[in-house]
Design an enzyme around this catalytic site. Structure first.
Site, PDB file in Angstrom:
ATOM      1  N   TYR A   1      38.193  47.182  43.552  1.00 55.43           N
ATOM      2  CA  TYR A   1      39.350  47.431  42.684  1.00 55.43           C
ATOM      3  C   TYR A   1      40.497  46.595  43.237  1.00 55.43           C
ATOM      4  CZ  TYR A   1      42.505  50.435  39.846  1.00 55.43           C
ATOM      5  OH  TYR A   1      43.406  50.932  38.936  1.00 55.43           O
TER       6      TYR A   1
ATOM      7  N   LYS B   1      36.989  45.279  39.464  1.00 52.15           N
ATOM      8  CA  LYS B   1      37.975  45.635  38.443  1.00 52.15           C
ATOM      9  C   LYS B   1      39.194  44.782  38.715  1.00 52.15           C
ATOM     10  CE  LYS B   1      40.810  49.237  36.376  1.00 52.15           C
ATOM     11  NZ  LYS B   1      41.305  50.627  36.415  1.00 52.15           N
TER      12      LYS B   1
END
Length: 297
Positions: free
Chosen positions: A137, A165
């Site tokens: 992330y 992400k």
């Protein structure tokens, strides 16, 4: 690696966590899972930032995860795992290991600003310990750590790191990750979903997909089918709702709209504020306009 990558495609909804009377509302949570499964989304993310994970204790996070898994059927579920106490994070990762997860979504350890080497060592430690593929992330405005392109490409060599992400805010970095091809690139900034898909990104983790998830699914499918005029039409229709969803702290605006739709109560946990009445009205008007343009099925 390819089997890992193929798991992280399409439209993933980072679920809000419904509350009632100060506690997690399990009934509303299961209702949300059914709603998004029926809309055709490709997966769900539990206990991300949109899920107010920072305000949930360890037991509550496991309870939320178990409620989602009980309702998800065959729909893949990613579990968020954020922290800066590595030992505690590893303990939580071990607890998740008994659940049937598609992956673990992990940001860099926040606040401590461990630098590139420290962050990379942290991610490798999690990937080594995890039964499930890791989704990195990259979100520097929450963690205080900007993951360099070179760091991410080096981490892509790990056999249990499968996706990212992408909230890194760098088109150059996004292009490099897509061109490298070893990790699935999931757009994490909702206004960048169409551009990321067109550049070859594999999908999105989109908070605004809580609202009309069917249209986000249709946009993704249109890009895959090379129907770019239709994809653009859908994106431009969705854009005002996306912008309003982040006009005040997320997930306040989303919960205001979902409450109007009868899916949950608007409750948030302090210090997260509810959306202002003015923004909630603007959001409702924008969604009504979207629904007129693309009537709900």
């Amino acid at each position: 690696m390819q089997s890992h990558q193929s798991s992280f495609q399409g439209v993933w909804v980072p679920l809000v966590t419904p509350f009632s009377g100060g506690a997690v509302d399990g009934g509303a949570l299961r209702r949300l899972v059914r709603h998004y499964a029926a809309a055709g989304v490709d997966g769900l993310v539990v206990c991300g930032s949109t899920g107010e994970a920072a305000s949930l204790d360890d037991a509550e996070q496991l309870a939320v995860l178990d409620a989602v898994l009980a309702e998800a059927g065959g729909l893949p579920v990613i579990m968020g795992l954020a922290g800066n106490h590595q030992g505690h994070v590893l303990q939580r990762l071990s607890a998740f290991g008994t659940r049937p997860l598609a992956g673990i979504l992990a940001p860099a350890p926040y606040y401590v600003r461990a630098g590139q080497e420290g962050a990379a060592a942290y991610f490798r430690c999690l990937a080594d310990a995890s039964r499930f593929p890791l989704v990195l992330y990259d979100i520097p405005y929450r963690t205080g750590t900007t993951l360099d392109t070179g760091t991410l490409l080096a981490l892509a060599a790990h056999p249990n790191i499968a996706a990212v992400k992408d909230c890194g805010g760098s088109l150059e970095k996004t292009l490099a990750l897509i061109a490298d091809g070893r990790m699935s690139v999931l757009a994490g900034e909702d206004l960048q979903t169409l551009s990321a898909l067109c550049l070859g990104g594999s999908g999105m983790i989109a908070a605004a997909a809580h609202i009309r998830p069917d249209l986000f699914v249709a946009m993704h499918r249109a890009v895959r089918a090379q129907q770019l005029d239709q994809a653009r039409k859908l994106f431009h229709a969705l854009a005002p709702v996306i912008q309003l969803a982040f006009a005040e702290p997320n997930p306040g605006p989303l919960k205001a709209q979902l409450a109007r739709q009868g899916l949950l109560s608007e409750a948030l946990r302090p210090p997260m504020p509810a959306a202002s009445a003015a923004l909630a009205e603007r959001m409702a008007a924008a969604v009504a306009g979207l629904n007129r343009q693309f009537p709900c099925g």
